[in-house]
Design a protein around this motif. Structure first.
Motif, PDB file in Angstrom:
ATOM      1  N   ALA A  88      25.141   4.818  23.095  1.00 46.36           N
ATOM      2  CA  ALA A  88      25.151   4.180  24.410  1.00 46.36           C
ATOM      3  C   ALA A  88      23.815   4.324  25.123  1.00 46.36           C
ATOM      4  N   GLY A  89      23.159   5.488  24.942  1.00 52.00           N
ATOM      5  CA  GLY A  89      21.923   5.763  25.664  1.00 52.00           C
ATOM      6  C   GLY A  89      20.678   5.300  24.948  1.00 52.00           C
ATOM      7  N   TYR A  90      20.244   6.092  23.957  1.00 49.67           N
ATOM      8  CA  TYR A  90      19.036   5.739  23.208  1.00 49.67           C
ATOM      9  C   TYR A  90      19.054   4.283  22.748  1.00 49.67           C
ATOM     10  N   HIS A  91      20.197   3.881  22.186  1.00 51.30           N
ATOM     11  CA  HIS A  91      20.218   2.600  21.479  1.00 51.30           C
ATOM     12  C   HIS A  91      20.591   1.416  22.368  1.00 51.30           C
ATOM     13  N   ARG A  92      21.836   1.351  22.809  1.00 55.47           N
ATOM     14  CA  ARG A  92      22.293   0.129  23.472  1.00 55.47           C
ATOM     15  C   ARG A  92      21.693  -0.062  24.860  1.00 55.47           C
ATOM     16  N   TYR A  93      21.422   1.054  25.547  1.00 54.51           N
ATOM     17  CA  TYR A  93      20.860   0.903  26.904  1.00 54.51           C
ATOM     18  C   TYR A  93      19.330   0.901  26.888  1.00 54.51           C
ATOM     19  N   PHE A  94      18.715   2.005  26.440  1.00 55.15           N
ATOM     20  CA  PHE A  94      17.255   2.110  26.558  1.00 55.15           C
ATOM     21  C   PHE A  94      16.511   1.188  25.588  1.00 55.15           C
ATOM     22  N   SER A  95      17.062   0.961  24.417  1.00 59.66           N
ATOM     23  CA  SER A  95      16.371   0.087  23.465  1.00 59.66           C
ATOM     24  C   SER A  95      16.655  -1.387  23.716  1.00 59.66           C
ATOM     25  N   HIS A  96      17.919  -1.716  24.085  1.00 56.26           N
ATOM     26  CA  HIS A  96      18.321  -3.122  24.144  1.00 56.26           C
ATOM     27  C   HIS A  96      18.832  -3.594  25.493  1.00 56.26           C
ATOM     28  N   ARG A  97      18.950  -2.699  26.458  1.00 53.18           N
ATOM     29  CA  ARG A  97      19.413  -3.078  27.791  1.00 53.18           C
ATOM     30  C   ARG A  97      20.700  -3.911  27.713  1.00 53.18           C
ATOM     31  N   ALA A  98      21.667  -3.391  26.966  1.00 50.10           N
ATOM     32  CA  ALA A  98      22.918  -4.107  26.738  1.00 50.10           C
ATOM     33  C   ALA A  98      23.865  -4.045  27.929  1.00 50.10           C
ATOM     34  N   PHE A  99      23.540  -3.240  28.914  1.00 53.22           N
ATOM     35  CA  PHE A  99      24.336  -3.172  30.138  1.00 53.22           C
ATOM     36  C   PHE A  99      23.441  -2.640  31.252  1.00 53.22           C
ATOM     37  N   GLN A 159      18.471  13.183  24.942  1.00 50.58           N
ATOM     38  CA  GLN A 159      17.410  14.103  24.520  1.00 50.58           C
ATOM     39  C   GLN A 159      17.938  15.485  24.159  1.00 50.58           C
ATOM     40  N   SER A 160      19.184  15.768  24.508  1.00 46.58           N
ATOM     41  CA  SER A 160      19.762  17.039  24.073  1.00 46.58           C
ATOM     42  C   SER A 160      19.993  17.057  22.566  1.00 46.58           C
ATOM     43  N   THR A 161      19.837  15.891  21.906  1.00 47.91           N
ATOM     44  CA  THR A 161      19.962  15.808  20.453  1.00 47.91           C
ATOM     45  C   THR A 161      18.687  16.233  19.747  1.00 47.91           C
ATOM     46  N   SER A 162      17.625  16.447  20.502  1.00 45.96           N
ATOM     47  CA  SER A 162      16.330  16.818  19.934  1.00 45.96           C
ATOM     48  C   SER A 162      15.787  15.736  19.007  1.00 45.96           C
ATOM     49  N   GLN A 163      15.916  14.484  19.426  1.00 42.86           N
ATOM     50  CA  GLN A 163      15.341  13.361  18.680  1.00 42.86           C
ATOM     51  C   GLN A 163      14.216  12.711  19.483  1.00 42.86           C
ATOM     52  N   LYS A 164      13.409  13.564  20.070  1.00 35.28           N
ATOM     53  CA  LYS A 164      12.281  13.152  20.903  1.00 35.28           C
ATOM     54  C   LYS A 164      12.758  12.427  22.159  1.00 35.28           C
ATOM     55  N   SER A 165      11.812  11.884  22.913  1.00 31.11           N
ATOM     56  CA  SER A 165      12.156  11.346  24.227  1.00 31.11           C
ATOM     57  C   SER A 165      12.768   9.952  24.130  1.00 31.11           C
ATOM     58  N   VAL A 166      13.460   9.556  25.191  1.00 35.08           N
ATOM     59  CA  VAL A 166      14.061   8.220  25.202  1.00 35.08           C
ATOM     60  C   VAL A 166      12.987   7.143  25.104  1.00 35.08           C
ATOM     61  N   LEU A 167      11.821   7.401  25.685  1.00 33.39           N
ATOM     62  CA  LEU A 167      10.755   6.398  25.649  1.00 33.39           C
ATOM     63  C   LEU A 167      10.195   6.261  24.239  1.00 33.39           C
ATOM     64  N   TRP A 168      10.000   7.383  23.550  1.00 34.89           N
ATOM     65  CA  TRP A 168       9.528   7.340  22.155  1.00 34.89           C
ATOM     66  C   TRP A 168      10.565   6.663  21.280  1.00 34.89           C
ATOM     67  N   TRP A 169      11.824   7.062  21.423  1.00 31.85           N
ATOM     68  CA  TRP A 169      12.904   6.546  20.573  1.00 31.85           C
ATOM     69  C   TRP A 169      13.054   5.040  20.762  1.00 31.85           C
ATOM     70  N   ALA A 170      13.143   4.617  22.001  1.00 30.55           N
ATOM     71  CA  ALA A 170      13.398   3.204  22.280  1.00 30.55           C
ATOM     72  C   ALA A 170      12.212   2.324  21.917  1.00 30.55           C
ATOM     73  N   SER A 171      10.991   2.802  22.165  1.00 32.90           N
ATOM     74  CA  SER A 171       9.818   1.976  21.825  1.00 32.90           C
ATOM     75  C   SER A 171       9.722   1.773  20.320  1.00 32.90           C
ATOM     76  N   ASN A 172       9.991   2.816  19.550  1.00 37.35           N
ATOM     77  CA  ASN A 172       9.970   2.669  18.095  1.00 37.35           C
ATOM     78  C   ASN A 172      11.108   1.783  17.608  1.00 37.35           C
ATOM     79  N   HIS A 173      12.254   1.880  18.261  1.00 37.41           N
ATOM     80  CA  HIS A 173      13.371   1.047  17.841  1.00 37.41           C
ATOM     81  C   HIS A 173      13.096  -0.426  18.143  1.00 37.41           C
ATOM     82  N   ARG A 174      12.439  -0.708  19.237  1.00 35.01           N
ATOM     83  CA  ARG A 174      12.088  -2.094  19.534  1.00 35.01           C
ATOM     84  C   ARG A 174      11.101  -2.632  18.505  1.00 35.01           C
ATOM     85  N   ASP A 175      10.188  -1.781  18.063  1.00 34.29           N
ATOM     86  CA  ASP A 175       9.274  -2.176  16.987  1.00 34.29           C
ATOM     87  C   ASP A 175      10.040  -2.451  15.696  1.00 34.29           C
TER      88      ASP A 175
END
Length: 399
Positions: free
Chosen positions: A66-77, A92-108
């Protein structure tokens, strides 16, 4: 926990194959998190710690989807600024780096999915690298803030970006405070490692195993087993067909609890404007975009052996006709030789009907199938023409 590497710039990627660019020291904390799971041999496994681990796994898998993927990467809601921060904190409590790093790479990833520019493609970099190796690559250590500028403007998200491990450390301390060493090892580390590999499997497994309902120009697949462990993220081919949808299980039987929880939050007024796939997409009646058609056509064209076809055609033409073809090809624009080759009806060259048949066998059904086959025909003839021109030039030189 992955090491903080949040330097932000848009420097060009280093030369050389991606798999040779892994920064091995940065992988040490990641390995240590896995080794920490063995600590349960000494701490023991308590019911309380197991309950914490199971609860944290599902809570954080939801935060990823819901967070990293559908919201921050794709703005699905849409949601409030406060809940946006809560989603970022949980993610970020998952220790998969920051939401900005995660989402920017996913958009790429979506921009270049399964091309040579994809950040994690099993087709080009292998399964293990797409699963986790890319995370530690120097070329992916930086965050392209331009790609994620819509969220980089929030100071609180930039604070989390600069302190990406703080939520994970705080959660680890909380687990220890609640349930002691078993709480830390079983509750935190076990669930963190499980979340790691469930998430990473979408990048790797969901591009090699499963079914493809839609033509997306890449290797994305629907995998029902992954959907169970990732709360709906396993419907990956659906997602690539309509990326901005908050619902990834398009059919009623496609298990997508992340969407169900988002629906509940929508009823409570916490989130709103959940995007859904159009009826045309769900029923596979939508026409594909030019980029998807081109990528799918390239897949079909590359399934033929252009080199072997060119050699067979050259042998059938003979030296004199091959030389004549060479002269004609030299007089046209580059990559326009397919028009000449189409007129010649060369032996051994697949017909348009054969290419359509190959496309239907390789790809899912689509109203754009004829467009894909037409483009694949052009690409194949271009490749054959380029090789024939080379053979003709070599023949003329040898003569």
């Amino acid at each position: 926990m992955t090491q903080n590497q949040n330097s932000d710039s848009q420097e060009p990627a280093p030369d050389g194959p991606p798999t040779s660019d892994i920064i091995y020291p940065s992988a040490i904390p990641f390995v240590l998190v896995h080794l920490a799971c063995l600590g349960a041999i000494w701490t023991g496994v308590t019911i309380e710690a197991l309950a914490i681990g199971v609860g944290l796994y599902w809570l954080r898998i939801f935060a990823i989807g819901a967070g990293y993927h559908r919201y921050f990467s794709h703005r699905a809601f849409e949601t409030s600024r406060a809940f946006q921060f809560i989603l970022a904190l949980l993610s970020q409590s998952t220790s998969q780096k920051s939401v900005l790093w995660w989402a920017s790479n996913h958009r790429d990833h979506h921009l270049y999915s399964d091309t040579e520019l994809d950040v994690h493609s099993p087709r080009h970099t292998g399964f293990l690298y797409s699963h986790l190796g890319w995370i530690f690559s120097r070329r992916h250590s930086q965050t392209n803030l331009t790609r994620i500028a819509d969220f980089a403007s929030y100071p609180e998200l930039m604070w989390l970006h600069r302190h990406e491990l703080t939520p994970a450390f705080a959660l680890a301390v909380l687990c220890f405070a609640v349930a002691g060493w078993p709480g830390l090892v079983v509750g935190f580390f076990w669930s963190t490692v499980a979340v790691y590999h469930a998430t990473f499997s979408i990048n790797s497994v969901a591009h090699v195993a499963g079914r493809r309902r839609y033509i997306t120009g890449d290797d994305s697949r629907n995998n029902w087993l992954l959907a169970i462990f990732t709360m709906g993220e396993g419907w990956h081919n659906n997602h690539h067909a309509f990326q901005s949808s908050a619902r990834q299980g398009f059919r009623w039987w496609e298990y997508d609890p992340t969407f169900y929880l988002l629906k509940l939050l929508e009823r409570l007024g916490v989130v709103w404007k959940l995007k859904r796939p159009t009826l045309e997409v769900v029923q596979n009646r939508h026409r594909l975009g030019t980029r998807v058609i081109s990528r799918a056509a390239l897949q079909v064209a590359e399934s033929f052996n252009a080199e072997r076809i060119a050699l067979a055609a050259a042998a059938a033409l003979g030296k004199s006709r091959l030389s004549e073809l060479h002269q004609r090809l030299r007089q046209v624009q580059p990559f326009a030789g397919f028009e000449i080759l189409s007129e010649l009806n060369l032996p051994h060259v697949p017909s348009r009907t054969e290419i359509v048949s190959r496309a239907r066998a390789m790809l899912a059904n689509s109203p754009s199938m004829e467009d894909i086959a037409a483009r694949a025909h052009e690409l194949l003839l271009e490749a054959i023409g380029t090789r024939l021109a080379t053979l003709a030039a070599q023949s003329a030189y040898a003569g």
